[in-house]
Design an enzyme around this catalytic site. Structure first.
Site, PDB file in Angstrom:
ATOM      1  N   ASP A 142       0.836  -1.199   0.000  1.00  0.00           N
ATOM      2  CA  ASP A 142       0.000   0.000   0.000  1.00  0.00           C
ATOM      3  C   ASP A 142       0.876   1.257   0.000  1.00  0.00           C
ATOM      4  O   ASP A 142       0.741   2.132   0.870  1.00  0.00           O
ATOM      5  CB  ASP A 142      -0.954  -0.020   1.213  1.00  0.00           C
ATOM      6  CG  ASP A 142      -1.923   1.165   1.199  1.00  0.00           C
ATOM      7  OD1 ASP A 142      -2.122   1.759   0.113  1.00  0.00           O
ATOM      8  OD2 ASP A 142      -2.477   1.498   2.266  1.00  0.00           O
TER       9      ASP A 142
ATOM     10  N   HIS B  48      -2.146  -0.028  11.858  1.00  0.00           N
ATOM     11  CA  HIS B  48      -1.985  -1.439  11.483  1.00  0.00           C
ATOM     12  C   HIS B  48      -0.526  -1.772  11.227  1.00  0.00           C
ATOM     13  O   HIS B  48       0.299  -0.873  11.064  1.00  0.00           O
ATOM     14  CB  HIS B  48      -2.803  -1.736  10.221  1.00  0.00           C
ATOM     15  CG  HIS B  48      -2.686  -0.665   9.178  1.00  0.00           C
ATOM     16  ND1 HIS B  48      -3.654   0.315   8.991  1.00  0.00           N
ATOM     17  CD2 HIS B  48      -1.706  -0.363   8.298  1.00  0.00           C
ATOM     18  CE1 HIS B  48      -3.274   1.135   8.040  1.00  0.00           C
ATOM     19  NE2 HIS B  48      -2.086   0.760   7.595  1.00  0.00           N
TER      20      HIS B  48
ATOM     21  N   GLN C  67      -2.994  -5.521   5.719  1.00  0.00           N
ATOM     22  CA  GLN C  67      -2.770  -4.515   6.769  1.00  0.00           C
ATOM     23  C   GLN C  67      -3.652  -4.873   7.959  1.00  0.00           C
ATOM     24  O   GLN C  67      -4.860  -4.622   7.936  1.00  0.00           O
ATOM     25  CB  GLN C  67      -3.120  -3.112   6.250  1.00  0.00           C
ATOM     26  CG  GLN C  67      -2.137  -2.595   5.215  1.00  0.00           C
ATOM     27  CD  GLN C  67      -2.650  -1.378   4.449  1.00  0.00           C
ATOM     28  OE1 GLN C  67      -3.779  -1.399   3.949  1.00  0.00           O
ATOM     29  NE2 GLN C  67      -1.839  -0.345   4.331  1.00  0.00           N
TER      30      GLN C  67
ATOM     31  N   ARG D 227       3.855  12.272  10.993  1.00  0.00           N
ATOM     32  CA  ARG D 227       2.478  12.234  10.488  1.00  0.00           C
ATOM     33  C   ARG D 227       1.829  10.974  11.022  1.00  0.00           C
ATOM     34  O   ARG D 227       2.277   9.864  10.715  1.00  0.00           O
ATOM     35  CB  ARG D 227       2.500  12.219   8.959  1.00  0.00           C
ATOM     36  CG  ARG D 227       1.138  12.020   8.303  1.00  0.00           C
ATOM     37  CD  ARG D 227       1.348  11.844   6.813  1.00  0.00           C
ATOM     38  NE  ARG D 227       0.127  11.736   6.036  1.00  0.00           N
ATOM     39  CZ  ARG D 227      -0.503  10.594   5.777  1.00  0.00           C
ATOM     40  NH1 ARG D 227      -0.077   9.452   6.276  1.00  0.00           N
ATOM     41  NH2 ARG D 227      -1.579  10.585   5.017  1.00  0.00           N
TER      42      ARG D 227
ATOM     43  N   ASP E 188      -0.599   8.449  10.759  1.00  0.00           N
ATOM     44  CA  ASP E 188      -1.411   7.979   9.650  1.00  0.00           C
ATOM     45  C   ASP E 188      -2.727   7.370  10.139  1.00  0.00           C
ATOM     46  O   ASP E 188      -2.741   6.631  11.124  1.00  0.00           O
ATOM     47  CB  ASP E 188      -0.589   6.907   8.900  1.00  0.00           C
ATOM     48  CG  ASP E 188      -1.327   6.322   7.721  1.00  0.00           C
ATOM     49  OD1 ASP E 188      -1.618   7.065   6.781  1.00  0.00           O
ATOM     50  OD2 ASP E 188      -1.629   5.102   7.751  1.00  0.00           O
TER      51      ASP E 188
ATOM     52  N   GLU F   1      -3.373  12.748  10.408  1.00  0.00           N
ATOM     53  CA  GLU F   1      -4.045  12.522   9.131  1.00  0.00           C
ATOM     54  C   GLU F   1      -5.503  12.179   9.408  1.00  0.00           C
ATOM     55  O   GLU F   1      -5.840  11.044   9.733  1.00  0.00           O
ATOM     56  CB  GLU F   1      -3.382  11.385   8.339  1.00  0.00           C
ATOM     57  CG  GLU F   1      -3.876  11.358   6.903  1.00  0.00           C
ATOM     58  CD  GLU F   1      -4.292  10.000   6.364  1.00  0.00           C
ATOM     59  OE1 GLU F   1      -4.750   9.936   5.219  1.00  0.00           O
ATOM     60  OE2 GLU F   1      -4.203   8.998   7.086  1.00  0.00           O
TER      61      GLU F   1
ATOM     62  N   HIS G 278      -0.483  12.379  -2.136  1.00  0.00           N
ATOM     63  CA  HIS G 278      -0.326  11.033  -2.703  1.00  0.00           C
ATOM     64  C   HIS G 278      -1.638  10.273  -2.801  1.00  0.00           C
ATOM     65  O   HIS G 278      -1.722   9.267  -3.481  1.00  0.00           O
ATOM     66  CB  HIS G 278       0.668  10.243  -1.856  1.00  0.00           C
ATOM     67  CG  HIS G 278       0.106   9.923  -0.497  1.00  0.00           C
ATOM     68  ND1 HIS G 278      -0.208  10.901   0.421  1.00  0.00           N
ATOM     69  CD2 HIS G 278      -0.238   8.747   0.068  1.00  0.00           C
ATOM     70  CE1 HIS G 278      -0.710  10.326   1.504  1.00  0.00           C
ATOM     71  NE2 HIS G 278      -0.740   9.021   1.319  1.00  0.00           N
TER      72      HIS G 278
HETATM   73  C1  GLC Z   1      -3.529   6.775   4.859  1.00  0.00           C
HETATM   74  C2  GLC Z   1      -2.604   6.956   3.686  1.00  0.00           C
HETATM   75  C3  GLC Z   1      -3.047   6.086   2.563  1.00  0.00           C
HETATM   76  C4  GLC Z   1      -3.078   4.654   3.027  1.00  0.00           C
HETATM   77  C5  GLC Z   1      -3.891   4.499   4.319  1.00  0.00           C
HETATM   78  C6  GLC Z   1      -3.673   3.161   4.963  1.00  0.00           C
HETATM   79  O1  GLC Z   1      -4.804   7.205   4.584  1.00  0.00           O
HETATM   80  O2  GLC Z   1      -2.563   8.306   3.304  1.00  0.00           O
HETATM   81  O3  GLC Z   1      -2.217   6.235   1.448  1.00  0.00           O
HETATM   82  O4  GLC Z   1      -3.650   3.850   2.036  1.00  0.00           O
HETATM   83  O5  GLC Z   1      -3.525   5.452   5.289  1.00  0.00           O
HETATM   84  O6  GLC Z   1      -2.486   3.114   5.688  1.00  0.00           O
END
Ligand code: GLC
Length: 684
Positions: free
Chosen positions: A187, A230, A298, A328, A330, A372, A439
């Site tokens: 991913d 994860h 994941q 960051r 996530d 995020e 991204h």
């Molecule tokens: C966040 C990332 C994304 C990813 C997801 C799972 O949203 O920006 O790219 O697929 O987390 O980790």
């Protein structure tokens, strides 16, 4: 519900394993000593912390040569002071979630070890930032996010390109995920299999440390992802869990049958409805379901288990000690799961984020937390916490980003104006990360309640936006692809680079000089508008030279199913060589941006904490933003239509000069060319 297809019969061997794993909660309880212990602070110096994950000493080894005994004592005092400032709250929050004294003591002990092993240079950053808490709210902050391999092959390559970064005026670089992951099941690096190892193709931890310190020498801050929701199924914990080890199974969510997963599915939405439907994956070898909110590889971590929290905090501190300035976090809204809920933004998530903030304030206060939270504003803002109890330092201005593209597609600024009014009404302490593209895909998380008042329905409008940006609508020059089109809900998100969405790809392909000129103007106008917002603007690498979509991902079986790779192409250095040649597309965009960046960093009215408001222009396509700071005032005008227009503003308080062109102007009845923009500064 299952991602791995049909449930298969379970072999006797797996059945045996299954029994071990039946009661994950029990396993957690057994593993956690419950005897009360003295407060952690008292115990800190007794034993050197062992990294429970590896059995080795925690984190970067404390380097005795760097610390004379006298200094150690002094620094210990700094740690003690910070700890005593935060201890009670940290303990309170920890006990609220875990009621476990010895695990709390272990956490504090390890925090101390990470503090000791933090380098002298980073400790100096800590103390200077502690006395200048607003250091990141200045008007010179400009970020860029990039994939290490796409940008420069590996970490050493990135280090060799720092001059380019400086040329771009960038002083914050977000290195996209670089930790160990499995090719084809990664991913984009967001499935981490080892939090303490850099992917071999990108370099080593030493390279990261060296890159970070080279960046620091040039005043560039380094940001990395901490993927905490994860792990990869190839992480050591997941492998042990898969072998039926109950202790490790309890670090994830395992279910022996589909009863509970089915219950969860009733209330938990899907993240990847097309590419990875459902929230659970059936593991035939072990005869269990495992929770997988994102891709099947994941595995969601179970933060009810204090071992998970502690170990992940040690990983966090280990990474902070490599010289990270911004971490960051996530997919943070997802980290706490509760049956019968959507498993997003639960109160416990905030307890955890607050604890992370406290932990970093104690061990590494130079580090900023970037959350995020890709959700609607009401869900995002609570992640700032409160003034007394802050959580994240920075959050993505995601709704504004999506609304910006809605404005491009409709040529109407009404919704964007409303959205900016909401953001501008928030406390100035809140720092947003502003961006046009990143991204990920663009999810159309707009304020549909407001659009509905004008008769614009959600489903049909999403369809319109997706059609527009695919270039199917008359007047659209955009190119790009849908992402996770859900046939059931009719929902789809969108992927493409800024340049392609502005028409640069189409005009280039068709060798349409006029179209190109228009596309470049739109591209620059969007950046000018983005720089006018309060917070930190972050460019997506490649955008500074107008890089277009990359369709080669379709030929790579590891990427073909995920259209986000369309905007994750390799940096084209051949084109980047044109940046000083203003007869080229790259030169026009690069120079145009450079000019705006320089204005932004030389005018204090662009600081994050300036007053910011919108002004009615009486033209549906023109957005007007005002900024005021310590006697200085700038008015930004942005024409979102492909036609020349007039902004019917009437600022009668004096004469103005356009900072972009240097032209003297009145801020009244201002004519603006198609996709044009002005930064009108009031003359003193
Ligand atoms: C966040 C990332 C994304 C990813 C997801 C799972 O949203 O920006 O790219 O697929 O987390 O980790």
């Amino acid at each position: 519900m299952s991602k791995a297809g049909k449930k298969k019969s379970v072999s006797p061997k797996t059945k045996e394993k299954k029994q071990v794993a039946q009661a994950p909660e029990e396993a957690v309880a057994k593993e956690m000593p419950t005897q009360a212990q003295g407060t952690a602070v008292e115990k800190e110096t007794e034993t050197p912390a062992q990294a429970p994950e590896t059995g080795k000493k925690t984190g970067a080894q404390p380097d005795a040569s760097k610390t004379s005994p006298k200094n150690t004592q002094e620094r210990d005092q700094i740690f003690q002071e910070r700890m005593s400032r935060h201890h009670d709250e940290l303990r309170w929050l920890y006990m609220e979630l875990y009621q476990n004294d010895s695990m709390f003591a272990e956490l504090c002990e390890n925090m101390h070890q990470f503090y000791l092993s933090r380098s002298q240079e980073l400790k100096m950053r800590d103390t200077s930032r502690e006395t200048d808490k607003g250091w990141y709210k200045q008007n010179d902050m400009l970020g860029m996010m990039l994939y290490i391999d796409n940008f420069a092959g590996d970490m050493k390559g990135v280090e060799s390109k720092l001059d380019y970064m400086e040329q771009c005026n960038v002083n914050y670089v977000h290195l996209m995920p670089f930790l160990e992951t499995t090719e084809g099941r990664s991913d984009g690096g967001y499935a981490v299999s080892d939090f303490r190892k850099v992917q071999e193709k990108l370099g080593t931890m030493e390279d990261l440390e060296s890159l970070a310190s080279a960046c620091h020498k040039k005043n560039i801050n380094v940001c990395m992802d901490f993927v905490m929701n994860h792990t990869s199924e190839d992480h050591e914990w997941a492998k042990k869990a898969r072998q039926g080890d109950g202790e490790y199974m309890s670090r994830y969510f395992f279910f022996a049958n589909e009863e509970q997963p089915a219950e969860y599915e009733k209330t938990v939405p899907q993240v990847f409805p097309t590419t990875a439907p459902g929230n659970f994956t059936w593991l035939p070898d072990i005869g269990h379901f495992v929770m997988t909110t994102f891709y099947p590889y994941q595995w969601d971590l179970n933060y009810r288990n204090p071992r998970v929290f502690n170990e992940m905090m040690y990983n966090f501190l280990y990474l902070a000690n490599q010289g990270m300035d911004i971490i960051r976090i996530d997919a943070v809204p997802y980290i706490w799961k509760e049956l019968g809920t959507p498993c997003r933004n639960l109160p416990q998530v905030h307890t955890i984020v607050r604890m992370m903030r406290i932990i970093s304030e104690i061990v590494c206060p130079a580090v900023l937390l970037l959350g995020e939270v890709v959700m609607e504003p009401e869900k995002v803002v609570p992640y700032f916490g409160t003034v007394e109890k802050p959580e994240c330092h920075m959050l993505y201005n995601v709704t504004t980003m999506a609304t910006t593209w809605h404005t491009v597609a409709t040529g109407e600024v009404k919704l964007l104006k409303k959205q900016l009014d909401i953001v501008n009404g928030l406390p100035k302490d809140y720092t947003f990360l502003n961006y046009l593209r990143c991204h990920d895909d663009i999810g159309w998380g707009l304020d549909f309640g407001t659009l509905m008042l004008d008769g614009i329905g959600e489903r049909s409008h999403k369809q319109y936006l997706n059609d527009y940006f695919q270039g199917y609508v008359w007047g659209s020059s955009s190119r790009g692809e849908l992402y996770n089109a859900d046939p059931v809900t009719g929902d789809a998100r969108f992927c493409g680079t800024t340049a392609s969405m502005c028409g640069i790809e189409k005009a280039g392909f068709e060798q349409d000089a006029q179209g190109m000129e228009r596309a470049i103007r739109l591209d620059l106008m969007l950046h000018a508008y983005m720089f006018m917002q309060s917070g930190i603007p972050v460019l997506y690498s490649g955008d500074e030279i107008g890089q277009v979509n990359d369709y080669t991902y379709k030929e790579n079986p590891n990427k073909a199913a995920d259209s986000r790779y369309i905007h994750r192409g390799a940096m084209n250095w051949e084109l980047a060589a044109n940046v000083s040649d203003s007869s080229t597309v790259e030169g026009k965009i690069f120079q145009g941006l450079k000019h705006l960046e320089e204005i932004r960093k030389s005018e204090k009215v662009f600081v994050s904490t300036a007053d910011t408001w919108t002004i009615e222009t009486w033209d549906p396509s023109i957005l007007c933003i005002g900024r005021y700071y310590e006697g200085e005032k700038v008015i930004g005008l942005f024409n979102f239509s492909g036609e020349d227009k007039t902004a019917w503003i009437n600022e009668t308080d004096g004469d103005y000069v356009d900072l972009v062109s240097g032209t003297e102007m009145k801020a009244a009845g201002v004519g603006i060319p198609a996709y044009g923009y002005y930064y009108l500064k009031k003359k003193s």
